[in-house]
Design a protein around this motif. Sequence first.
Motif, PDB file in Angstrom:
ATOM      1  N   ALA A 112       0.847  -1.191   0.000  1.00 21.51           N
ATOM      2  CA  ALA A 112       0.000   0.000   0.000  1.00 21.51           C
ATOM      3  C   ALA A 112       0.880   1.238   0.000  1.00 21.51           C
ATOM      4  CB  ALA A 112      -0.916  -0.001   1.228  1.00 21.51           C
ATOM      5  N   GLY A 113       0.266   2.410  -0.195  1.00 24.90           N
ATOM      6  CA  GLY A 113       1.009   3.664  -0.166  1.00 24.90           C
ATOM      7  C   GLY A 113       0.438   4.655  -1.155  1.00 24.90           C
ATOM      8  N   SER A 114       0.797   5.918  -0.996  1.00 26.76           N
ATOM      9  CA  SER A 114       0.253   6.966  -1.861  1.00 26.76           C
ATOM     10  C   SER A 114       0.949   7.009  -3.215  1.00 26.76           C
ATOM     11  CB  SER A 114       0.387   8.327  -1.170  1.00 26.76           C
ATOM     12  OG  SER A 114      -0.367   8.346   0.023  1.00 26.76           O
ATOM     13  N   ASN A 115       2.260   6.935  -3.228  1.00 24.36           N
ATOM     14  CA  ASN A 115       3.040   6.910  -4.469  1.00 24.36           C
ATOM     15  C   ASN A 115       4.114   5.845  -4.338  1.00 24.36           C
ATOM     16  OD1 ASN A 115       2.064   9.096  -6.251  1.00 24.36           O
ATOM     17  ND2 ASN A 115       2.626  10.426  -4.538  1.00 24.36           N
ATOM     18  N   GLY A 116       4.542   5.307  -5.476  1.00 25.11           N
ATOM     19  CA  GLY A 116       5.654   4.362  -5.469  1.00 25.11           C
ATOM     20  C   GLY A 116       5.274   2.905  -5.342  1.00 25.11           C
ATOM     21  N   LYS A 117       3.977   2.597  -5.167  1.00 24.90           N
ATOM     22  CA  LYS A 117       3.581   1.194  -4.992  1.00 24.90           C
ATOM     23  C   LYS A 117       4.022   0.341  -6.177  1.00 24.90           C
ATOM     24  CE  LYS A 117      -0.898   1.850  -4.636  1.00 24.90           C
ATOM     25  NZ  LYS A 117      -1.058   3.331  -4.685  1.00 24.90           N
ATOM     26  N   GLY A 118       3.689   0.816  -7.375  1.00 26.32           N
ATOM     27  CA  GLY A 118       3.997   0.017  -8.560  1.00 26.32           C
ATOM     28  C   GLY A 118       5.484  -0.190  -8.758  1.00 26.32           C
ATOM     29  N   SER A 119       6.276   0.852  -8.505  1.00 26.76           N
ATOM     30  CA  SER A 119       7.723   0.732  -8.676  1.00 26.76           C
ATOM     31  C   SER A 119       8.306  -0.267  -7.684  1.00 26.76           C
ATOM     32  CB  SER A 119       8.391   2.099  -8.495  1.00 26.76           C
ATOM     33  OG  SER A 119       7.957   3.007  -9.488  1.00 26.76           O
ATOM     34  N   VAL A 120       7.882  -0.172  -6.416  1.00 27.29           N
ATOM     35  CA  VAL A 120       8.361  -1.119  -5.401  1.00 27.29           C
ATOM     36  C   VAL A 120       7.963  -2.545  -5.776  1.00 27.29           C
ATOM     37  CG1 VAL A 120       8.086  -1.851  -2.993  1.00 27.29           C
ATOM     38  CG2 VAL A 120       8.432   0.571  -3.524  1.00 27.29           C
ATOM     39  N   CYS A 121       6.715  -2.709  -6.215  1.00 25.56           N
ATOM     40  CA  CYS A 121       6.241  -4.043  -6.619  1.00 25.56           C
ATOM     41  C   CYS A 121       7.061  -4.584  -7.791  1.00 25.56           C
ATOM     42  CB  CYS A 121       4.766  -3.980  -7.009  1.00 25.56           C
ATOM     43  SG  CYS A 121       3.611  -3.784  -5.641  1.00 25.56           S
ATOM     44  N   ALA A 122       7.326  -3.738  -8.790  1.00 20.97           N
ATOM     45  CA  ALA A 122       8.076  -4.178  -9.964  1.00 20.97           C
ATOM     46  C   ALA A 122       9.485  -4.612  -9.578  1.00 20.97           C
ATOM     47  CB  ALA A 122       8.121  -3.059 -11.005  1.00 20.97           C
ATOM     48  N   MET A 123      10.103  -3.883  -8.651  1.00 25.99           N
ATOM     49  CA  MET A 123      11.450  -4.255  -8.208  1.00 25.99           C
ATOM     50  C   MET A 123      11.432  -5.590  -7.466  1.00 25.99           C
ATOM     51  SD  MET A 123      13.059  -0.665  -6.838  1.00 25.99           S
ATOM     52  CE  MET A 123      12.692   0.889  -7.642  1.00 25.99           C
ATOM     53  N   ILE A 124      10.468  -5.765  -6.567  1.00 30.32           N
ATOM     54  CA  ILE A 124      10.395  -7.013  -5.798  1.00 30.32           C
ATOM     55  C   ILE A 124      10.107  -8.188  -6.720  1.00 30.32           C
ATOM     56  CG2 ILE A 124       9.090  -8.259  -4.029  1.00 30.32           C
ATOM     57  CD1 ILE A 124       8.709  -5.560  -2.604  1.00 30.32           C
ATOM     58  N   GLU A 125       9.198  -7.981  -7.672  1.00 31.43           N
ATOM     59  CA  GLU A 125       8.864  -9.057  -8.612  1.00 31.43           C
ATOM     60  C   GLU A 125      10.086  -9.499  -9.395  1.00 31.43           C
ATOM     61  OE1 GLU A 125       8.257 -11.188 -12.014  1.00 31.43           O
ATOM     62  OE2 GLU A 125       8.764  -9.061 -12.225  1.00 31.43           O
ATOM     63  N   SER A 126      10.820  -8.538  -9.940  1.00 35.56           N
ATOM     64  CA  SER A 126      12.015  -8.859 -10.725  1.00 35.56           C
ATOM     65  C   SER A 126      13.063  -9.552  -9.858  1.00 35.56           C
ATOM     66  CB  SER A 126      12.589  -7.574 -11.330  1.00 35.56           C
ATOM     67  OG  SER A 126      13.715  -7.837 -12.123  1.00 35.56           O
ATOM     68  N   ALA A 127      13.187  -9.100  -8.608  1.00 28.48           N
ATOM     69  CA  ALA A 127      14.174  -9.681  -7.690  1.00 28.48           C
ATOM     70  C   ALA A 127      13.834 -11.124  -7.349  1.00 28.48           C
ATOM     71  CB  ALA A 127      14.241  -8.842  -6.419  1.00 28.48           C
ATOM     72  N   LEU A 128      12.582 -11.395  -7.036  1.00 27.69           N
ATOM     73  CA  LEU A 128      12.183 -12.761  -6.676  1.00 27.69           C
ATOM     74  C   LEU A 128      12.314 -13.699  -7.871  1.00 27.69           C
ATOM     75  CD1 LEU A 128       9.072 -12.072  -4.401  1.00 27.69           C
ATOM     76  CD2 LEU A 128      11.327 -12.901  -3.686  1.00 27.69           C
ATOM     77  N   ARG A 129      12.022 -13.180  -9.052  1.00 32.07           N
ATOM     78  CA  ARG A 129      12.192 -13.995 -10.258  1.00 32.07           C
ATOM     79  C   ARG A 129      13.669 -14.322 -10.468  1.00 32.07           C
ATOM     80  NH1 ARG A 129      11.570 -11.509 -15.446  1.00 32.07           N
ATOM     81  NH2 ARG A 129      10.491  -9.856 -14.324  1.00 32.07           N
ATOM     82  N   ASN A 130      14.528 -13.340 -10.202  1.00 26.62           N
ATOM     83  CA  ASN A 130      15.963 -13.565 -10.357  1.00 26.62           C
ATOM     84  C   ASN A 130      16.489 -14.570  -9.332  1.00 26.62           C
ATOM     85  OD1 ASN A 130      18.079 -12.441 -12.167  1.00 26.62           O
ATOM     86  ND2 ASN A 130      19.140 -12.040 -10.232  1.00 26.62           N
ATOM     87  N   ALA A 131      15.777 -14.672  -8.208  1.00 22.25           N
ATOM     88  CA  ALA A 131      16.161 -15.643  -7.171  1.00 22.25           C
ATOM     89  C   ALA A 131      15.623 -17.038  -7.464  1.00 22.25           C
ATOM     90  CB  ALA A 131      15.677 -15.165  -5.808  1.00 22.25           C
ATOM     91  N   GLY A 132      14.887 -17.183  -8.582  1.00 19.37           N
ATOM     92  CA  GLY A 132      14.441 -18.510  -9.002  1.00 19.37           C
ATOM     93  C   GLY A 132      12.990 -18.838  -8.730  1.00 19.37           C
ATOM     94  N   PHE A 133      12.196 -17.846  -8.311  1.00 21.78           N
ATOM     95  CA  PHE A 133      10.796 -18.102  -7.988  1.00 21.78           C
ATOM     96  C   PHE A 133       9.876 -17.772  -9.155  1.00 21.78           C
ATOM     97  CE2 PHE A 133      12.726 -17.314  -3.795  1.00 21.78           C
ATOM     98  CZ  PHE A 133      12.348 -18.485  -3.156  1.00 21.78           C
ATOM     99  N   LYS A 134       8.734 -18.446  -9.179  1.00 15.41           N
ATOM    100  CA  LYS A 134       7.674 -18.111 -10.126  1.00 15.41           C
ATOM    101  C   LYS A 134       6.792 -17.052  -9.477  1.00 15.41           C
ATOM    102  CE  LYS A 134       4.276 -20.161 -13.263  1.00 15.41           C
ATOM    103  NZ  LYS A 134       3.618 -21.423 -13.705  1.00 15.41           N
ATOM    104  N   THR A 135       6.624 -15.920 -10.157  1.00  9.87           N
ATOM    105  CA  THR A 135       5.943 -14.790  -9.548  1.00  9.87           C
ATOM    106  C   THR A 135       4.619 -14.461 -10.224  1.00  9.87           C
ATOM    107  OG1 THR A 135       7.083 -13.217 -10.983  1.00  9.87           O
ATOM    108  CG2 THR A 135       8.142 -13.738  -8.858  1.00  9.87           C
ATOM    109  N   GLY A 136       3.709 -13.944  -9.417  1.00  9.11           N
ATOM    110  CA  GLY A 136       2.512 -13.281  -9.904  1.00  9.11           C
ATOM    111  C   GLY A 136       2.567 -11.832  -9.446  1.00  9.11           C
TER     112      GLY A 136
END
Length: 431
Positions: free
Chosen positions: A45-69
């Motif tokens: 949650a948050g007023s600004n930056g939610k999508g950017s934070v989510c995109a970074m976490i998604e890319s990071a978890l994928r790089n760690a070998g996980f299947k992401t949604g």
Amino acid sequence: MNIQKSLAFLSSLEFFGIKLGMEQTRALFEEAGNPHQHLKFIHVAGSNGKGSVCAMIESALRNAGFKTGFYSSPHLRRAGERFRINGAAVSDETVAEYVEKIRPAIAALAEKGMKATYFEVTTVIAAMIFADAQTDFVIWEVGMGGRLDCTNIVTPVLSLITGISMEHTEYLGDTLEKIASEKAGIIKSGIPVICACTTPPAALKVIQEKAASIHAPFSLSRPVDLSFHPVLEWTEKKDCILQKFRLEGGPELCVPLAGPHQRNNGSLAFSALEYLAGHFHFSLENAANGIRKARWEARFQVDQEHHLILDGAHNPEGVEALANALKEVFPGKKFHFIFGAFSDKDTFDGLKILAPVARSFQFVHMNTSRSSKTGAELCMELRRINPAIPSSKVSLASSLFSEFPDGDWKVLCGSLHLCGEALNLLNLPVH
């Protein structure tokens, strides 16, 4: 199955508007078989930056070998962008398939006198898609607020709050404290919550008190090390800026999005990964290295061919972040702004922030059923701020393809919807 008819049915649900509250959401999820119950969510949650934070976490978890949604809103070009598996938006055919699967549940609600909204339906569809795909982690972005947002039906493994500013005051309240209380509504008993260290003190106090009241472990993201001068460089394709920086007491990070605010977003993403790596036993280094691979459309997105930057900044805080990014990447430069906005947005304050770095403004009346400000209205606002800055009312197409003899950059901003229209006209590839 007729794909276009299914997508048209989904779009028709937008006429039911926004309905904050959980009663319909719970009923719809139950009718759909509660597809969320066995997924691991990171709720943001948050007023600004939610999508950017989510995109970074998604890319990071994928790089760690996980299947992401990854569930996000709004979409820019097509509904499938809201539902990403391993970073890729699902096809129109997949969206239509799940629309047909959920229609009996929508009909069942209608028999009880409840009209499912667009966002409620897409939220259930997201859970269904990610459950069927057997994703390891789901990055789950709040739509509006938190407490009464339909994404709040989930019990996550981690909650994040990116920051608090004045937004959607007609729904969330007219003070930072009230808005913070709504955002803090995503915090669940015993579930850790990490908050951006840049959150205003008045809002932070509310969030901390909420976490303490339900025994949710609370922490702040690490501050950015201001003694380390960030290093900015273009990607090989020159479609975005990579910035390298350091966290206090921590490692160096590299984020693929411009501006000081993205360093703070990167810090929050890294703090989330620190917790997740310790709890789910994966390599933090591999995950952190994945942050630099994140791509997030319409957030300082660069189109070199048309000498254009697209950014979805649509409230004063977002516009200020854009202005700071422009000053950092192009010190001393001024820009030709292409600007359009919905009628409920604080455009006067936004234009006041952009005026010092503006060479001109081209104002666009957006092509949408939702009320948007006219070019004439925006020209009048600018004249009140600085009548010396040239401005004009134009079509989006003419502004995008116009060239300036001085070779200055054009910057399109004011609305994510406007960015979506522009991306379609430019026919840029989807990240």
